[in-house]
Motif scaffolding. Sequence first.
Motif, short mmCIF file in Angstrom:
data_model
loop_
_atom_site.label_atom_id
_atom_site.label_comp_id
_atom_site.label_asym_id
_atom_site.label_seq_id
_atom_site.Cartn_x
_atom_site.Cartn_y
_atom_site.Cartn_z
N PRO A 27 0.03 -45.22 25.09
CA PRO A 27 1.09 -45.17 26.15
C PRO A 27 0.93 -45.12 27.61
N GLU A 28 -0.22 -44.75 27.92
CA GLU A 28 -0.79 -44.86 29.42
C GLU A 28 -1.65 -45.73 29.69
N PRO A 29 -1.67 -46.50 31.07
CA PRO A 29 -2.67 -47.33 31.41
C PRO A 29 -4.05 -46.87 31.06
N TRP A 30 -4.47 -45.76 31.52
CA TRP A 30 -5.92 -45.36 31.08
C TRP A 30 -6.22 -45.50 29.81
N GLN A 31 -5.28 -45.41 28.76
CA GLN A 31 -5.75 -45.35 27.58
C GLN A 31 -5.91 -46.94 27.18
N GLU A 32 -4.96 -47.89 27.58
CA GLU A 32 -5.18 -49.32 27.36
C GLU A 32 -6.74 -49.59 28.13
N THR A 33 -6.90 -49.19 29.01
CA THR A 33 -8.26 -49.52 29.64
C THR A 33 -9.55 -49.37 28.78
N LEU A 34 -9.31 -48.07 28.45
CA LEU A 34 -10.57 -47.44 27.24
C LEU A 34 -10.53 -48.39 26.19
N LYS A 35 -9.08 -48.66 25.50
CA LYS A 35 -9.07 -49.36 24.01
C LYS A 35 -9.74 -50.78 24.45
N ALA A 36 -9.31 -51.30 25.51
CA ALA A 36 -9.82 -52.74 25.97
C ALA A 36 -11.11 -52.80 26.02
N ALA A 37 -11.83 -51.88 26.55
CA ALA A 37 -13.23 -51.66 26.85
C ALA A 37 -14.07 -51.67 25.65
N TYR A 59 -16.42 -54.26 23.68
CA TYR A 59 -17.77 -54.13 23.18
C TYR A 59 -18.19 -54.20 21.64
N ALA A 60 -16.99 -53.81 20.77
CA ALA A 60 -17.22 -54.28 19.41
C ALA A 60 -17.27 -55.74 19.10
N LYS A 61 -16.65 -56.56 20.00
CA LYS A 61 -16.70 -57.86 19.97
C LYS A 61 -17.78 -58.55 20.36
N ASN A 62 -18.46 -58.03 21.21
CA ASN A 62 -19.68 -58.52 22.01
C ASN A 62 -20.71 -57.66 22.11
N CYS A 87 -15.00 -44.61 19.85
CA CYS A 87 -16.42 -44.94 19.38
C CYS A 87 -16.73 -45.12 17.86
N THR A 88 -15.74 -44.42 17.20
CA THR A 88 -15.89 -44.75 15.73
C THR A 88 -15.22 -45.95 15.39
N ALA A 89 -14.31 -46.35 15.97
CA ALA A 89 -13.60 -47.67 15.62
C ALA A 89 -14.58 -48.74 16.24
N ILE A 90 -15.43 -48.71 17.32
CA ILE A 90 -16.51 -49.54 17.33
C ILE A 90 -17.49 -49.66 16.28
N CYS A 91 -18.03 -48.46 15.74
CA CYS A 91 -18.78 -48.59 14.51
C CYS A 91 -18.01 -49.02 13.38
N ARG A 92 -16.94 -48.57 13.06
CA ARG A 92 -16.21 -49.44 11.82
C ARG A 92 -16.38 -51.03 12.22
N GLU A 93 -16.21 -51.42 13.13
CA GLU A 93 -16.21 -53.13 13.34
C GLU A 93 -17.83 -53.29 12.93
N LEU A 94 -18.44 -52.69 13.46
CA LEU A 94 -19.83 -53.12 13.27
C LEU A 94 -20.24 -52.85 11.62
N LEU A 95 -20.08 -51.91 11.24
CA LEU A 95 -20.07 -51.78 9.87
C LEU A 95 -19.71 -52.84 8.98
N LEU A 96 -18.17 -53.23 9.32
CA LEU A 96 -17.51 -54.26 8.47
C LEU A 96 -18.23 -55.50 8.83
#
Length: 286
Positions: A106-116, A120-123, A142-151
Amino acid sequence: MESLMEMLKAKGLVTTCDLDPRQYAQLRVDALNDAIGYRDKEDGYNCPICKNKGYVARLVENPDGTFSHSVADCKCADTRRSILRMQRSGLKNIIRDYTFDKFQTPEPWQETLKAAAMDYAKNPSGWFALCGQSGCGKTHLCTAICRELLLEGREVVYMLWRDEIGKIKQAARMSEFDGETVELRRILDKYKTAKVLYIDDLFKTGKTAENATQRPTAADINYAFEILNYRYNNPELLTILSTELTEDELLDIDEAIGGRIYERAKAYSIGKDRGKNYRVRNTRRL
């Protein structure tokens, strides 16, 4: 790819007596590989290779000219072990719940963190760190990143700092008692050499009697340095970490550790602001 059974049916071969020994053995292999397993019910991971059985069968030609089959772990085994270890450490239903889609912005700082984190998960390359305010979603991302790497089939080692540093120090005390360092080295090497390591809540400590946050001990700092310095010198190893400490607080605890994190990592520091803590956001003060 058409299975042997389908080819045999197309040719009108409907009984096993029509098969030569190799075809018969291959038929058994195909039957094993076509069977559906249930390992996905345990960990939420769906493997199209073994169909969630955890193993793959293959045809074996024996030295005497006969044929049989063998089974081996599917390559999803490492992924499943990583998922189960993370679940036992407290991250339940990692595949189902810790997704980027479920992280609200809901806030810009959260969008920034999610996009980053998504980038990282993609590259994935180098280190990724989220620091600062408690309850702002650092562990989720951080766990969502790990999830993507696990998949993707990568093995991820999860280190919940406060729990695991206790085990490391216990192993160190035992080594002082009996002179045996095998267990201590085993634990440290697991975290030093993991191809993907996620350290959750680095330097998380308890409270003093005066309700002040305890400073990490010299042992905490030494073991953290040993793990992170090894990974710093082996940049092909992916390192993901979260901590409630800000950049300045990390540097104050140990400049060598903080400096390595901020040099290697795509690091984002969230300023201390309880308004960003989703756990208390809806609290009503009476």
